[in-house]
Design an enzyme around this catalytic site. Sequence first.
Site, PDB file in Angstrom:
ATOM      1  N   ASP A   1      55.514 -47.663 -32.317  1.00 21.56           N
ATOM      2  CA  ASP A   1      56.731 -48.458 -32.466  1.00 21.56           C
ATOM      3  C   ASP A   1      56.445 -49.938 -32.220  1.00 21.56           C
ATOM      4  OD1 ASP A   1      58.477 -46.120 -32.772  1.00 21.56           O
ATOM      5  OD2 ASP A   1      57.970 -45.750 -30.688  1.00 21.56           O
TER       6      ASP A   1
ATOM      7  N   ARG B   1      46.039 -41.600 -36.590  1.00 22.69           N
ATOM      8  CA  ARG B   1      47.203 -40.767 -36.278  1.00 22.69           C
ATOM      9  C   ARG B   1      48.493 -41.560 -36.516  1.00 22.69           C
ATOM     10  NH1 ARG B   1      47.189 -40.906 -29.584  1.00 22.69           N
ATOM     11  NH2 ARG B   1      48.742 -42.572 -29.430  1.00 22.69           N
TER      12      ARG B   1
ATOM     13  N   GLU C   1      51.481 -43.672 -37.307  1.00 25.34           N
ATOM     14  CA  GLU C   1      51.910 -44.507 -38.435  1.00 25.34           C
ATOM     15  C   GLU C   1      51.025 -45.741 -38.615  1.00 25.34           C
ATOM     16  OE1 GLU C   1      56.014 -44.818 -39.155  1.00 25.34           O
ATOM     17  OE2 GLU C   1      55.915 -46.843 -39.981  1.00 25.34           O
ATOM     18  N   ASP C   2      50.913 -46.540 -37.572  1.00 23.18           N
ATOM     19  CA  ASP C   2      50.252 -47.826 -37.777  1.00 23.18           C
ATOM     20  C   ASP C   2      48.738 -47.687 -37.984  1.00 23.18           C
ATOM     21  OD1 ASP C   2      50.595 -50.667 -37.988  1.00 23.18           O
ATOM     22  OD2 ASP C   2      49.475 -50.815 -36.121  1.00 23.18           O
TER      23      ASP C   2
HETATM   24  O1  TRH Z   1      50.534 -44.370 -30.947  1.00 26.67           O
HETATM   25  P1  TRH Z   1      50.967 -43.597 -32.114  1.00 26.67           P
HETATM   26  O2  TRH Z   1      50.878 -42.152 -31.987  1.00 26.67           O
HETATM   27  O3  TRH Z   1      52.430 -44.008 -32.490  1.00 26.67           O
HETATM   28  C1  TRH Z   1      53.386 -43.067 -32.882  1.00 26.67           C
HETATM   29  C2  TRH Z   1      53.659 -43.109 -34.340  1.00 26.67           C
HETATM   30  O4  TRH Z   1      53.991 -44.398 -34.785  1.00 26.67           O
HETATM   31  C3  TRH Z   1      54.768 -42.160 -34.655  1.00 26.67           C
HETATM   32  O5  TRH Z   1      55.083 -42.215 -36.012  1.00 26.67           O
HETATM   33  C4  TRH Z   1      55.965 -42.500 -33.816  1.00 26.67           C
HETATM   34  O6  TRH Z   1      56.981 -41.607 -34.072  1.00 26.67           O
HETATM   35  C5  TRH Z   1      55.556 -42.450 -32.376  1.00 26.67           C
HETATM   36  O7  TRH Z   1      54.525 -43.366 -32.153  1.00 26.67           O
HETATM   37  C6  TRH Z   1      56.699 -42.786 -31.459  1.00 26.67           C
HETATM   38  O8  TRH Z   1      50.042 -43.999 -33.376  1.00 26.67           O
HETATM   39  P2  TRH Z   1      50.045 -45.299 -34.282  1.00 26.67           P
HETATM   40  O9  TRH Z   1      51.291 -45.385 -35.079  1.00 26.67           O
HETATM   41  O10 TRH Z   1      48.785 -45.265 -35.009  1.00 26.67           O
HETATM   42  O11 TRH Z   1      50.031 -46.530 -33.292  1.00 26.67           O
HETATM   43  C7  TRH Z   1      48.906 -46.855 -32.528  1.00 26.67           C
HETATM   44  C8  TRH Z   1      48.833 -48.356 -32.363  1.00 26.67           C
HETATM   45  O12 TRH Z   1      47.810 -48.676 -31.432  1.00 26.67           O
HETATM   46  C9  TRH Z   1      48.475 -49.087 -33.648  1.00 26.67           C
HETATM   47  O13 TRH Z   1      49.189 -50.311 -33.706  1.00 26.67           O
HETATM   48  C10 TRH Z   1      46.985 -49.368 -33.491  1.00 26.67           C
HETATM   49  C11 TRH Z   1      46.910 -49.612 -32.020  1.00 26.67           C
HETATM   50  N1  TRH Z   1      45.603 -49.427 -31.378  1.00 26.67           N
HETATM   51  C12 TRH Z   1      45.028 -50.520 -30.759  1.00 26.67           C
HETATM   52  O14 TRH Z   1      45.586 -51.636 -30.794  1.00 26.67           O
HETATM   53  N2  TRH Z   1      43.846 -50.355 -30.119  1.00 26.67           N
HETATM   54  C13 TRH Z   1      43.193 -49.164 -30.061  1.00 26.67           C
HETATM   55  O15 TRH Z   1      42.113 -49.070 -29.454  1.00 26.67           O
HETATM   56  C14 TRH Z   1      43.803 -48.053 -30.740  1.00 26.67           C
HETATM   57  C15 TRH Z   1      43.106 -46.716 -30.713  1.00 26.67           C
HETATM   58  C16 TRH Z   1      45.013 -48.210 -31.368  1.00 26.67           C
END
Ligand code: TRH
Length: 372
Positions: free
Chosen positions: A22, A268, A270-271
């Site tokens: 988010d 995983r 979304e982002d």
């Molecule tokens: O953390 P998430 O599982 O977020 C989820 C999804 O968005 C899901 O759809 C939503 O319903 C839920 O949250 C509430 O996975 P996501 O979306 O990939 O987000 C991870 C964020 O972390 C992304 O902006 C990338 C960032 N990130 C870093 O900045 N550094 C890191 O080392 C890693 C592994 C990720």
Amino acid sequence: MKNLVSKPSWDIFCKIVDNFGDIGVCWRLAKQLNIEHGLTVRLWIDDLSAAQKIIPQLNVNLNRQIIDKISLLSWHAETNFTDAADVVIEAFACDLPAKYVSLMAQKKSKWINLEYLSAETWVEDFHAKPSPQANGLTRYFYFPGFSENTGGLIREKNQKLAHRSNKQHSFCKNLDLTTHNHLKVSLFCYPHAPLESLLSAMAESNQPIDCYVPASSILPKIADFFGLNTLNVGEIYSIKSLNLHVLPFLTQTDYDALLAACDVNFVRGEDSWVRAIWAAKPFIWQPYFQEENTHIEKLNAFLHMFYVDFEAKKTVFQVHSDWVEAQLSPAAWQDYLSQLPYIAEYTSQQSQKLTKQADLATRLVDFCNKVA
Ligand code: TRH
């Protein structure tokens, strides 16, 4: 002559449900609206401590602060709202506070509910639909997506600018990702993924693998695999073909750089999923778990859309269904690796195709200019 018409102000409301998606999406969007569209953006966040993981410069003790030209505001039960913005983004149906909504009604703000990303075909039918409210405002449903008839995907025009405050972080520069011929894999997934089966398959691979794992909730399961109580950031753990590098949780800049440097990315939610597409490298996506197998429908919709013309799609489908629904078999993993050059070529083509479409921020700004 100077343009004297002032640009509309924008507010984004972000409730951090769990994990980082988010705030990850909201932070990227806020910066892009400011950098590429010259908009004044305030980002209201309900949990500054969680947000700090994505915005490391954030001071959790401040109710208001400016980072990267974005005003970051703490949003809590006692927040005293005094004005509403011209355009208000309610991220992921986060439920705007009543007091703020009444200020929006006075201001006649434009109200957009930014939804989660999905490749399902129904998205086109629901995107941009209005929902008239009792207070006279109209709330619009804005669906990100992969086709021209959706809200698009978040993609900055200029990565360097998008990450302007992160110049000081150079973790990936210090990480040696170039010197040897090992297969490079990045791993970010939910703890319920069949990690042991993946790690075993990588250990049994017939080529050496460097697996890079930014610290997250999966570390305890990985420690179990190595028969250890804990894993230390900065250490490398090896078994047969597998060398597993434990990294700190990276900045978004460094994470993007890691994805671009690896040969296969496990992502995983979304982002990170969208970032894997822009990295244009083969990736395996684990959708966020939802009741009634909704996440499986999302996964299948995406796989059918993205790999539509791909000859070896069976291999890609198999590895995803193993990873998301069962155990990853060594055979499925080896099959995936044997097809890797074709998967890489196809992924790169699909990524390039998607970059030709207008990005989400651009479509969102156009949309808000058009609606009354
Ligand atoms: O953390 P998430 O599982 O977020 C989820 C999804 O968005 C899901 O759809 C939503 O319903 C839920 O949250 C509430 O996975 P996501 O979306 O990939 O987000 C991870 C964020 O972390 C992304 O902006 C990338 C960032 N990130 C870093 O900045 N550094 C890191 O080392 C890693 C592994 C990720």
